[in-house]
Design a protein around this motif. Sequence first.
Motif, PDB file in Angstrom:
ATOM      1  N   LEU A 504     -11.902   5.230  35.750  1.00 39.89           N
ATOM      2  CA  LEU A 504     -12.157   6.197  36.806  1.00 39.89           C
ATOM      3  C   LEU A 504     -13.628   6.612  36.808  1.00 39.89           C
ATOM      4  CD1 LEU A 504     -10.596   7.697  39.000  1.00 39.89           C
ATOM      5  CD2 LEU A 504     -10.329   9.603  37.409  1.00 39.89           C
ATOM      6  N   GLY A 505     -14.268   6.468  37.947  1.00 44.78           N
ATOM      7  CA  GLY A 505     -15.669   6.841  38.100  1.00 44.78           C
ATOM      8  C   GLY A 505     -16.655   5.766  37.700  1.00 44.78           C
ATOM      9  N   GLN A 506     -16.182   4.648  37.120  1.00 38.60           N
ATOM     10  CA  GLN A 506     -17.101   3.601  36.667  1.00 38.60           C
ATOM     11  C   GLN A 506     -16.887   2.260  37.368  1.00 38.60           C
ATOM     12  OE1 GLN A 506     -17.179   3.235  32.411  1.00 38.60           O
ATOM     13  NE2 GLN A 506     -17.258   5.447  32.074  1.00 38.60           N
ATOM     14  N   GLY A 507     -15.740   2.055  37.991  1.00 37.67           N
ATOM     15  CA  GLY A 507     -15.533   0.804  38.712  1.00 37.67           C
ATOM     16  C   GLY A 507     -14.231   0.133  38.330  1.00 37.67           C
ATOM     17  N   SER A 508     -13.938  -0.955  39.045  1.00 37.60           N
ATOM     18  CA  SER A 508     -12.696  -1.703  38.851  1.00 37.60           C
ATOM     19  C   SER A 508     -12.987  -3.184  38.794  1.00 37.60           C
ATOM     20  CB  SER A 508     -11.702  -1.416  39.988  1.00 37.60           C
ATOM     21  OG  SER A 508     -11.475  -0.036  40.134  1.00 37.60           O
ATOM     22  N   SER A 509     -12.039  -3.927  38.235  1.00 33.90           N
ATOM     23  CA  SER A 509     -12.153  -5.384  38.176  1.00 33.90           C
ATOM     24  C   SER A 509     -10.772  -5.977  38.441  1.00 33.90           C
ATOM     25  CB  SER A 509     -12.680  -5.840  36.818  1.00 33.90           C
ATOM     26  OG  SER A 509     -12.719  -7.258  36.745  1.00 33.90           O
ATOM     27  N   PHE A 510     -10.648  -6.716  39.553  1.00 36.81           N
ATOM     28  CA  PHE A 510      -9.407  -7.408  39.902  1.00 36.81           C
ATOM     29  C   PHE A 510      -9.596  -8.888  39.583  1.00 36.81           C
ATOM     30  CE2 PHE A 510      -9.154  -3.557  42.317  1.00 36.81           C
ATOM     31  CZ  PHE A 510      -7.804  -3.255  42.376  1.00 36.81           C
ATOM     32  N   SER A 511      -8.612  -9.475  38.885  1.00 32.21           N
ATOM     33  CA  SER A 511      -8.698 -10.874  38.456  1.00 32.21           C
ATOM     34  C   SER A 511      -7.457 -11.615  38.927  1.00 32.21           C
ATOM     35  CB  SER A 511      -8.821 -10.956  36.932  1.00 32.21           C
ATOM     36  OG  SER A 511      -8.876 -12.298  36.509  1.00 32.21           O
ATOM     37  N   VAL A 512      -7.685 -12.763  39.583  1.00 23.13           N
ATOM     38  CA  VAL A 512      -6.593 -13.592  40.104  1.00 23.13           C
ATOM     39  C   VAL A 512      -6.667 -14.953  39.404  1.00 23.13           C
ATOM     40  CG1 VAL A 512      -5.526 -14.614  42.140  1.00 23.13           C
ATOM     41  CG2 VAL A 512      -6.746 -12.438  42.322  1.00 23.13           C
TER      42      VAL A 512
END
Length: 782
Positions: A504-512
Amino acid sequence: MDIRLTNRLSFKQTRLGVLAAFILGTLLGLIQVMVDYRSEDAAIDEAVQAQINVSLGPASRIAYNIDAELALELVNGLLQAPPVIRAEIIDNNGIALASVSRPMATSRYRVVSDALFKRRRDYSHPLYVEHAPNELLGHLVIEVDTFHQGASFLRRAGLTMLSGFILSLVLSLILMVLFYGMLTKPLVRLINDLLNMKTEGERSRLPCPDGHERDEIGALVEVINRQLQSIDVNMRQKLRAEERLRKYLEELESIVESRTNELQETNAQLRRSNQDLEYSREEALDMARARSAFLANMSHEIRTPINGLLGMIGLTLDSPLNNEQKQQLSIAYDSGKVLVALLNDILDLSKFEAGKLQLERIPFDLGALLEETASLLSQNAGKQDIELTCRIDPRLPGMLLGDPTRIRQIVSNLLSNALKFTEQGHVALTLGLERGGTADQHVRITVSDSGIGIAEDALESIFSPFTQADAHISRRFGGTGLGLALCKSLTDAMAGDLTVTSTLGQGSSFSVLIPLASYEQQPAFPTPAPRSVLIWNQSSHLQGQVLDELLRSWGMTCQLIDYQPLSPLPQVSDNIDFWLIDSPILAQRLAALQPDTPRLLVCSYSRLLPADKAQQFGIRQQVASPPSRRRLAQAIDELFGVLSDKQPANENTVLPIGQRLLLVEDNAVNQMVAKGMLSRLGYEVDLAEHGEIALSMLEENDYALVLMDCNMPVLDGYETSRRMRADPRWQHLPIIALTANALHEDRQRCQEAGMSDYLAKPFKREDLQSILQRWLSKPPGN
């Protein structure tokens, strides 16, 4: 008791003993044969070498005196040896003083001998005399036929193996007789005594065979006698136990009967429950089918007015407008596109629920697909302080097998989310190659950002339809919460895996992670010639590392410089072939530094320089960020005057203008939209309100292409297309379906009717331009 010979213990022991002896004898025989073979092989060379040593002195003197008669006598003498088939003496000029030969021996066993010792062996020895050891007089050459020694070896080997086999047979007969007398005969007698026992007194004692009182058979007889004595005691005990068991069984039968009645009642209840469940299942399936049909019909009804709405707004935007009007219409146009995207997501989710989603398996360039998607969405990134990068693994095959449309849908949704929820920083799209244990190889597509992030307790629910991580997100950023649910469903349908990590507040990473089969290994574009390059990269930006990895994979020598925008620039080497610059401001600062060095500007669309400014700053080529590999390679070649022979199919291609097209459409608004788009693209357009009018106009005029609506009065597009394909004059005329039906079965129905391609409403002018370019550029009949 009669026991078959093969089942007797003596026979089995004999068989095992003989088998072991046979295997051991065979191994020993083979070892002896191998030793004999090595000796014979060496003996051939030793015998010939001895003949050469004996003949070497006379042959040297003959070659020294050049005496042909003595040479002939010598080689004839050598030929008397049975293995020798050719002998000759050659002088130092390569001329034969004497040469004799004879044919090789023939035999049906020769193939085996030749395989073991070679068919022939050649020996050549130089000739010298003692008083002139350094002067070569010639050569003594002898050719030997190995069959003479090979035949002798084969005879010995055959005798060795045959003798071993005969010894095994003799041993088997001896062992069988011994085992029968010592083991089988007393055991058979013991078995017969057991079978012939009738009275109670006889059963209590068995006689022991003579001579076996102290061996294993005697011990067996003693054990049997003891067991026979205990049988009587056990029998009496079992009779008493059987009586008690009979009573227990009677009680058990009554218990089982009562339990059976209970189970029958339970089974009846289960059958009624299953019938209720089956009825509920059929009811749910009917509801799902009805919902799917309703969504398909509503899609058609909604897409038709949306096509007119967006088409008219698009045509109006191309007309002269003031800034306020253009801004208002642009907002309406963007809202319409959001509505179309929402409609597509709802349709795709309905396909999953109805079980009608069908995946394609066709060759496509995955790297180019990701680059095109990132390029389209980079327009949004350019409006904010966001760096969008696209890294493609250099090991990625040129073509893979899969469904490009669904993969593009996944990447587009993930990228759109990342750009929407990131206000500053970066969004990174990465494509990596991970090989699995099967024929397919796995690719991993990762979208990471430095945006608002997702709370840990919301990670599990974000893939549910109409769900977002926080209630205020939809008010602040917009969206319906369908994108991630659709990505998850599409990934599962392709046997892949979608995961997310976020702070939260630092970013996200989605991996497929998706399994895709390799179709073609070579890249679909030519790489530029290796050169040296200086990459200017603003500190904390990611684009420099991506370009450095890509250019090194092309064989280039790279130097990466991280700079601060307001700090003095570092000293650079003057032996660099060209520069890669990431900012127009930096290009202006570097304009006076080494002006002869070619420069390539890589930045966002919104910051690309006008031609005059680029020339003023020494920029020879410009590429929008994130750059595609094909476009970057082409720009580097053009820096040095190297023009690509093949342009991409969708780049720098001018559509033919002035061609005459037939538009078959019954809706007046859609007629105005399509005709307006086609006219602005430079085509002449004739209108037909239904299929019969279209067929009449085709009889009277020649058209380059037909745009066909599917649902029309009088004669619909499907039947019109079938009639056109039945006529030889129009069998190869391109027919493009224009329909608001967007389901897979609608596309398949168009193909079955003979239509060449498919364009779903509402469509953009770029989509129409692309499909016309694809079909009008093909030669007739293709």
